[in-house]
Design a protein around this motif. Structure first.
Motif, mmCIF file in Angstrom:
data_model
loop_
_atom_site.group_PDB
_atom_site.id
_atom_site.type_symbol
_atom_site.label_atom_id
_atom_site.label_comp_id
_atom_site.label_asym_id
_atom_site.label_seq_id
_atom_site.Cartn_x
_atom_site.Cartn_y
_atom_site.Cartn_z
ATOM 1 N N ALA A 125 -29.146 -80.517 26.794
ATOM 2 C CA ALA A 125 -27.944 -81.026 27.443
ATOM 3 C C ALA A 125 -26.676 -80.379 26.901
ATOM 4 O O ALA A 125 -25.697 -80.206 27.628
ATOM 5 C CB ALA A 125 -27.868 -82.537 27.271
ATOM 6 N N SER A 126 -26.691 -79.995 25.624
ATOM 7 C CA SER A 126 -25.501 -79.418 25.011
ATOM 8 C C SER A 126 -25.503 -77.892 25.016
ATOM 9 O O SER A 126 -24.616 -77.261 24.456
ATOM 10 C CB SER A 126 -25.365 -79.916 23.566
ATOM 11 N N ALA A 127 -26.513 -77.293 25.661
ATOM 12 C CA ALA A 127 -26.669 -75.843 25.600
ATOM 13 C C ALA A 127 -25.520 -75.132 26.300
ATOM 14 O O ALA A 127 -25.002 -75.591 27.315
ATOM 15 C CB ALA A 127 -27.990 -75.441 26.234
ATOM 16 N N ARG A 128 -25.131 -74.002 25.754
ATOM 17 C CA ARG A 128 -24.170 -73.114 26.397
ATOM 18 C C ARG A 128 -24.898 -71.827 26.720
ATOM 19 O O ARG A 128 -25.750 -71.378 25.946
ATOM 20 C CB ARG A 128 -22.981 -72.851 25.487
ATOM 21 N N CYS A 129 -24.572 -71.240 27.846
ATOM 22 C CA CYS A 129 -25.260 -70.022 28.251
ATOM 23 C C CYS A 129 -24.289 -69.122 28.996
ATOM 24 O O CYS A 129 -23.207 -69.547 29.405
ATOM 25 C CB CYS A 129 -26.478 -70.344 29.112
ATOM 26 N N THR A 130 -24.678 -67.879 29.135
ATOM 27 C CA THR A 130 -23.926 -66.941 29.961
ATOM 28 C C THR A 130 -24.375 -67.131 31.400
ATOM 29 O O THR A 130 -25.552 -66.946 31.712
ATOM 30 C CB THR A 130 -24.175 -65.495 29.497
ATOM 31 N N VAL A 131 -23.444 -67.500 32.272
ATOM 32 C CA VAL A 131 -23.785 -67.804 33.666
ATOM 33 C C VAL A 131 -23.289 -66.682 34.566
ATOM 34 O O VAL A 131 -22.095 -66.352 34.566
ATOM 35 C CB VAL A 131 -23.170 -69.142 34.115
ATOM 36 N N LEU A 132 -24.195 -66.114 35.321
ATOM 37 C CA LEU A 132 -23.890 -65.024 36.246
ATOM 38 C C LEU A 132 -24.365 -65.410 37.640
ATOM 39 O O LEU A 132 -25.375 -66.101 37.797
ATOM 40 C CB LEU A 132 -24.575 -63.734 35.800
ATOM 41 N N GLY A 133 -23.646 -64.921 38.650
ATOM 42 C CA GLY A 133 -24.013 -65.213 40.029
ATOM 43 C C GLY A 133 -24.497 -63.976 40.744
ATOM 44 O O GLY A 133 -23.725 -63.018 40.923
ATOM 45 N N LEU A 134 -25.760 -63.977 41.119
ATOM 46 C CA LEU A 134 -26.285 -62.896 41.951
ATOM 47 C C LEU A 134 -25.949 -63.265 43.393
ATOM 48 O O LEU A 134 -26.799 -63.593 44.207
ATOM 49 C CB LEU A 134 -27.789 -62.732 41.733
#
Length: 376
Positions: A125-134
């Protein structure tokens, strides 16, 4: 503030409270049916189309009429005036013309899509990630509900500049990987390298067609995403010339991106809805409940999917296929209950998607068309 707007705001607040209490496994202050009936009465009072369809009879939860999804392309389905629109999300229009879902506020859509997306897509729930949109960038005209949701995921799950330490910019180069006639493979590589430096995964938001395009662009080359990375896969190939078998696409993606099958998470949404379902079969231990090659999609606590008979529109027997009838509490200002041409079957705590029903228009479309004409 008008009485109608005040009533709508109060219902939105109740829906958000119900949703958060349900996800936190608290006992909500009211039941799903009680809240649905309150929304239905509000819509009958302020939507002339629904008022005509429902009449003045007392409503029980099971008697709330379903509006065919086609109604959104026949006219305006809203409980407020067009001057209050903050967004007009459009359907693709590949089957009989584009439909429009108008929103007076996006607060509920934003909060519930983010909280449910976090619950289904992130490893913690607390995770951070690099979000990219294809996908192509979300446009300022706010015509794409999927684009809006992707942008909010970028903001909430990442919220940083891709390059340097600057503030988050949803249109920063390299965030959206598709442009007219082009796919930025190198931006995906840079995003994966950035995530690896931060010791975090990538969340790649994509349509099925864009993923097949990515495989073409890689041409057999591997572009490994960091451990724990996931792909949210939505949509099919409707309107495109090319199609791939779902299993073949999944196998090829896992090989190219160095992922496991459980890292490919299907998303099901519709412009006419404000809520989404996710393929939770693997993550929730439900894979054994679905037929081979099919996934179990889970609805959030504020959405219910009922398979119904295409003629009687009554619920089918448990485990039998039927048309998907959605009761979406987040659709406060449009239509609570939506009937589609999609065939589904309930399996355990979720539904299996069986494709589109061929043939004639749904019963009720002519009534909706007449009501829309009279409401003008």
């Amino acid at each position: 503030m008008s009485v109608a707007r005040a009533a709508s705001d109060a219902l939105h607040a109740r829906v958000r409270r119900f949703a958060l209490e349900s996800l936190e496994r608290k006992t909500p202050g009211e039941s799903f049916a009680e809240l649905a009936l309150a929304i239905a009465e509000h819509q009958r009072a302020h939507n002339p189309v629904l008022a005509r369809l429902w009449g003045q009879r007392s409503l029980r939860f099971e008697d709330i009429p379903a509006v065919p999804a086609d109604a959104f392309r026949l006219g305006r389905v809203a409980c407020f005036d067009a001057a209050e629109d903050v967004a007009r999300f459009q359907t693709s229009g590949t089957t009989g013309g584009a439909g429009v879902h108008c929103f007076r506020t996006l607060d509920t859509y934003r909060q519930l899509s983010v909280v449910w997306g976090r619950h289904q897509l992130l490893p913690a729930a607390s995770a951070r990630c690099t979000v990219l949109g294809l996908a192509a960038p979300f446009e300022p005209e706010r015509r794409s509900s999927l684009g809006f949701m992707m942008q909010e995921f970028m903001r909430e799950f990442d919220g940083r500049a891709l390059a340097g330490d600057g503030p988050f910019d949803p249109l920063e180069p390299g965030r959206w990987l598709l442009a007219p006639g082009a796919l930025d493979r190198e931006a995906l590589r840079r995003g994966a390298e950035r995530a690896a430096r931060h010791g975090e995964p990538v969340l790649l938001l994509a349509t099925s067609f864009a993923l097949s395009w990515l495989l073409d662009a890689l041409a057999g080359e591997r572009l490994a995403l960091p451990p724990g990375s996931r792909v949210m896969q939505t949509g099919g190939f409707k309107g495109h010339a090319r199609s791939l078998d779902d299993a073949a696409l999944a196998d090829a993606l896992c090989e190219a991106l160095q992922l496991q099958r459980a890292d490919l998470i299907g998303e099901y949404g519709m412009t006419e809805l404000s809520s989404q379902l996710y393929d939770g079969g693997f993550a929730q231990g439900l894979a054994g409940q679905s037929p081979p090659g099919q996934s179990v999609f889970l609805e959030p606590p504020w959405l219910r999917v009922t398979p119904v008979d295409p003629i009687s529109l009554l619920p089918v027997a448990d485990g039998e296929p039927g048309l998907a009838c959605f009761t979406d509490l987040a659709n406060v200002d449009s239509s609570l209950r939506i009937l589609t041409q999609d065939l589904v079957r309930r399996v355990g705590t979720g539904v299996v998607l069986l494709g589109r029903r061929p043939g004639a228009s749904l019963r009720g479309c002519s009534l909706v068309a007449e009501a829309l004409a009279d409401a003008r």
